[in-house]
Design a protein around this motif. Structure first.
Motif, PDB file in Angstrom:
ATOM      1  N   ARG A  51      48.502  39.531  35.704  1.00 17.35           N
ATOM      2  CA  ARG A  51      47.727  40.297  36.700  1.00 17.35           C
ATOM      3  C   ARG A  51      47.446  39.477  37.956  1.00 17.35           C
ATOM      4  O   ARG A  51      47.377  40.020  39.051  1.00 17.35           O
ATOM      5  N   PHE A  52      47.257  38.177  37.789  1.00 20.75           N
ATOM      6  CA  PHE A  52      46.934  37.283  38.910  1.00 20.75           C
ATOM      7  C   PHE A  52      48.140  36.403  39.232  1.00 20.75           C
ATOM      8  O   PHE A  52      48.889  36.009  38.327  1.00 20.75           O
ATOM      9  N   THR A  53      48.284  36.082  40.512  1.00 18.72           N
ATOM     10  CA  THR A  53      49.336  35.170  40.948  1.00 18.72           C
ATOM     11  C   THR A  53      48.749  34.130  41.884  1.00 18.72           C
ATOM     12  O   THR A  53      48.142  34.483  42.895  1.00 18.72           O
ATOM     13  N   ILE A  54      48.942  32.875  41.541  1.00 19.79           N
ATOM     14  CA  ILE A  54      48.490  31.776  42.389  1.00 19.79           C
ATOM     15  C   ILE A  54      49.667  31.293  43.229  1.00 19.79           C
ATOM     16  O   ILE A  54      50.809  31.239  42.739  1.00 19.79           O
ATOM     17  N   SER A  55      49.384  30.960  44.463  1.00 19.04           N
ATOM     18  CA  SER A  55      50.434  30.457  45.353  1.00 19.04           C
ATOM     19  C   SER A  55      49.796  29.571  46.410  1.00 19.04           C
ATOM     20  O   SER A  55      48.569  29.520  46.523  1.00 19.04           O
ATOM     21  N   ARG A  56      50.624  28.891  47.167  1.00 17.05           N
ATOM     22  CA  ARG A  56      50.114  28.029  48.237  1.00 17.05           C
ATOM     23  C   ARG A  56      51.121  27.953  49.353  1.00 17.05           C
ATOM     24  O   ARG A  56      52.329  28.102  49.143  1.00 17.05           O
ATOM     25  N   ASP A  57      50.599  27.691  50.536  1.00 18.95           N
ATOM     26  CA  ASP A  57      51.426  27.476  51.722  1.00 18.95           C
ATOM     27  C   ASP A  57      50.992  26.133  52.292  1.00 18.95           C
ATOM     28  O   ASP A  57      49.969  26.045  52.987  1.00 18.95           O
ATOM     29  N   ASN A  58      51.757  25.099  52.001  1.00 16.30           N
ATOM     30  CA  ASN A  58      51.349  23.760  52.434  1.00 16.30           C
ATOM     31  C   ASN A  58      51.397  23.599  53.949  1.00 16.30           C
ATOM     32  O   ASN A  58      50.683  22.778  54.511  1.00 16.30           O
ATOM     33  N   ALA A  59      52.204  24.377  54.615  1.00 11.90           N
ATOM     34  CA  ALA A  59      52.256  24.313  56.077  1.00 11.90           C
ATOM     35  C   ALA A  59      50.974  24.864  56.694  1.00 11.90           C
ATOM     36  O   ALA A  59      50.605  24.485  57.815  1.00 11.90           O
ATOM     37  N   LYS A  60      50.296  25.750  55.958  1.00  8.92           N
ATOM     38  CA  LYS A  60      49.052  26.347  56.452  1.00  8.92           C
ATOM     39  C   LYS A  60      47.825  25.772  55.774  1.00  8.92           C
ATOM     40  O   LYS A  60      46.707  26.240  56.013  1.00  8.92           O
ATOM     41  N   ASN A  61      48.009  24.784  54.900  1.00  6.29           N
ATOM     42  CA  ASN A  61      46.879  24.187  54.166  1.00  6.29           C
ATOM     43  C   ASN A  61      46.055  25.255  53.453  1.00  6.29           C
ATOM     44  O   ASN A  61      44.810  25.197  53.444  1.00  6.29           O
ATOM     45  N   THR A  62      46.727  26.193  52.848  1.00  2.00           N
ATOM     46  CA  THR A  62      46.024  27.316  52.225  1.00  2.00           C
ATOM     47  C   THR A  62      46.607  27.642  50.855  1.00  2.00           C
ATOM     48  O   THR A  62      47.834  27.607  50.664  1.00  2.00           O
ATOM     49  N   MET A  63      45.708  27.971  49.946  1.00  2.00           N
ATOM     50  CA  MET A  63      46.083  28.439  48.611  1.00  2.00           C
ATOM     51  C   MET A  63      45.588  29.874  48.462  1.00  2.00           C
ATOM     52  O   MET A  63      44.585  30.254  49.084  1.00  2.00           O
ATOM     53  N   TYR A  64      46.284  30.635  47.626  1.00  3.04           N
ATOM     54  CA  TYR A  64      45.940  32.040  47.460  1.00  3.04           C
ATOM     55  C   TYR A  64      45.807  32.394  45.971  1.00  3.04           C
ATOM     56  O   TYR A  64      46.387  31.732  45.104  1.00  3.04           O
ATOM     57  N   LEU A  65      45.079  33.464  45.745  1.00  2.00           N
ATOM     58  CA  LEU A  65      45.045  34.063  44.412  1.00  2.00           C
ATOM     59  C   LEU A  65      45.142  35.575  44.599  1.00  2.00           C
ATOM     60  O   LEU A  65      44.181  36.207  45.043  1.00  2.00           O
ATOM     61  N   GLN A  66      46.310  36.122  44.296  1.00  2.00           N
ATOM     62  CA  GLN A  66      46.500  37.563  44.355  1.00  2.00           C
ATOM     63  C   GLN A  66      46.049  38.145  43.025  1.00  2.00           C
ATOM     64  O   GLN A  66      46.562  37.752  41.962  1.00  2.00           O
ATOM     65  N   MET A  67      45.121  39.070  43.079  1.00  2.00           N
ATOM     66  CA  MET A  67      44.553  39.656  41.864  1.00  2.00           C
ATOM     67  C   MET A  67      44.846  41.148  41.841  1.00  2.00           C
ATOM     68  O   MET A  67      44.435  41.871  42.758  1.00  2.00           O
ATOM     69  N   LEU A  68      45.547  41.580  40.820  1.00  2.00           N
ATOM     70  CA  LEU A  68      45.898  42.992  40.643  1.00  2.00           C
ATOM     71  C   LEU A  68      45.243  43.532  39.373  1.00  2.00           C
ATOM     72  O   LEU A  68      44.831  42.771  38.496  1.00  2.00           O
ATOM     73  N   SER A  69      45.185  44.847  39.281  1.00  2.00           N
ATOM     74  CA  SER A  69      44.667  45.515  38.077  1.00  2.00           C
ATOM     75  C   SER A  69      43.328  44.925  37.642  1.00  2.00           C
ATOM     76  O   SER A  69      43.122  44.572  36.477  1.00  2.00           O
ATOM     77  N   LEU A  70      42.432  44.800  38.592  1.00  2.00           N
ATOM     78  CA  LEU A  70      41.157  44.148  38.315  1.00  2.00           C
ATOM     79  C   LEU A  70      40.328  44.940  37.320  1.00  2.00           C
ATOM     80  O   LEU A  70      40.355  46.180  37.302  1.00  2.00           O
ATOM     81  N   LYS A  71      39.585  44.191  36.514  1.00  2.00           N
ATOM     82  CA  LYS A  71      38.738  44.751  35.476  1.00  2.00           C
ATOM     83  C   LYS A  71      37.285  44.328  35.717  1.00  2.00           C
ATOM     84  O   LYS A  71      37.048  43.292  36.353  1.00  2.00           O
ATOM     85  N   PRO A  72      36.325  45.058  35.190  1.00  2.00           N
ATOM     86  CA  PRO A  72      34.921  44.641  35.361  1.00  2.00           C
ATOM     87  C   PRO A  72      34.660  43.221  34.852  1.00  2.00           C
ATOM     88  O   PRO A  72      33.841  42.498  35.438  1.00  2.00           O
ATOM     89  N   GLU A  73      35.381  42.813  33.823  1.00  2.00           N
ATOM     90  CA  GLU A  73      35.182  41.453  33.291  1.00  2.00           C
ATOM     91  C   GLU A  73      35.734  40.368  34.216  1.00  2.00           C
ATOM     92  O   GLU A  73      35.541  39.180  33.953  1.00  2.00           O
ATOM     93  N   ASP A  74      36.410  40.753  35.287  1.00  2.00           N
ATOM     94  CA  ASP A  74      36.842  39.777  36.292  1.00  2.00           C
ATOM     95  C   ASP A  74      35.733  39.473  37.294  1.00  2.00           C
ATOM     96  O   ASP A  74      35.887  38.585  38.141  1.00  2.00           O
ATOM     97  N   THR A  75      34.628  40.198  37.211  1.00  2.00           N
ATOM     98  CA  THR A  75      33.509  39.968  38.111  1.00  2.00           C
ATOM     99  C   THR A  75      32.963  38.559  37.924  1.00  2.00           C
ATOM    100  O   THR A  75      32.615  38.158  36.814  1.00  2.00           O
ATOM    101  N   ALA A  76      32.917  37.804  39.026  1.00  2.00           N
ATOM    102  CA  ALA A  76      32.475  36.411  38.966  1.00  2.00           C
ATOM    103  C   ALA A  76      32.482  35.834  40.376  1.00  2.00           C
ATOM    104  O   ALA A  76      33.007  36.446  41.312  1.00  2.00           O
ATOM    105  N   VAL A  77      31.928  34.652  40.488  1.00  2.00           N
ATOM    106  CA  VAL A  77      32.130  33.851  41.687  1.00  2.00           C
ATOM    107  C   VAL A  77      33.381  33.012  41.449  1.00  2.00           C
ATOM    108  O   VAL A  77      33.492  32.332  40.416  1.00  2.00           O
TER     109      VAL A  77
END
Length: 117
Positions: free
Chosen positions: A67-93
């Motif tokens: 459901r989740f995909t982690i990725s990064r773009d080192n040229a942009k100094n940025t990391m990502y977390l794409q979250m799909l099909s979210l569930k109530p139990e994914d609620t968090a900081v």
């Protein structure tokens, strides 16, 4: 040293999607392995996903695999977390973190993700 700032959290319905970003300061971002953790109310912080410094290797907690995909773009100094099909139990900081050794040394301030049922 690296400073991390998360963004992209918010309120979404069950089944929805969000993409979190983690912007890092400094010129050595590409030398750090990175990860995402989360902490729900009344619970301990838990591992979500991690990615190697080059981005070639990833690993996920069973609860988010597929459901989740982690990725990064080192040229942009940025990391990502794409979250799909979210569930109530994914609620968090959600926190991004960085490490050069075996210990995560640097943490962001967190971004709130709330999934309504």
């Amino acid at each position: 040293q690296v400073q991390l700032v998360e963004s992209g959290g918010g309120l979404v319905q069950t089944g929805g999607s969000l993409r979190l970003s983690c912007a890092a300061s400094g010129r050595t971002f590409s030398s750090y392995a990175m990860g995402w953790f989360r902490q729900a109310p009344g619970k301990e912080r838990e591992f979500v996903a991690r990615i190697s410094s080059s981005g070639s290797s990833t690993y996920y907690a069973d609860s988010v695999k597929g459901r989740f995909t982690i990725s990064r773009d080192n040229a942009k100094n940025t990391m990502y977390l794409q979250m799909l099909s979210l569930k109530p139990e994914d609620t968090a900081v959600y926190y991004c973190t960085a490490r050069r050794s075996t210990v995560y040394d640097y943490w962001g301030q967190g971004t709130q993700v709330t999934v309504s049922s």
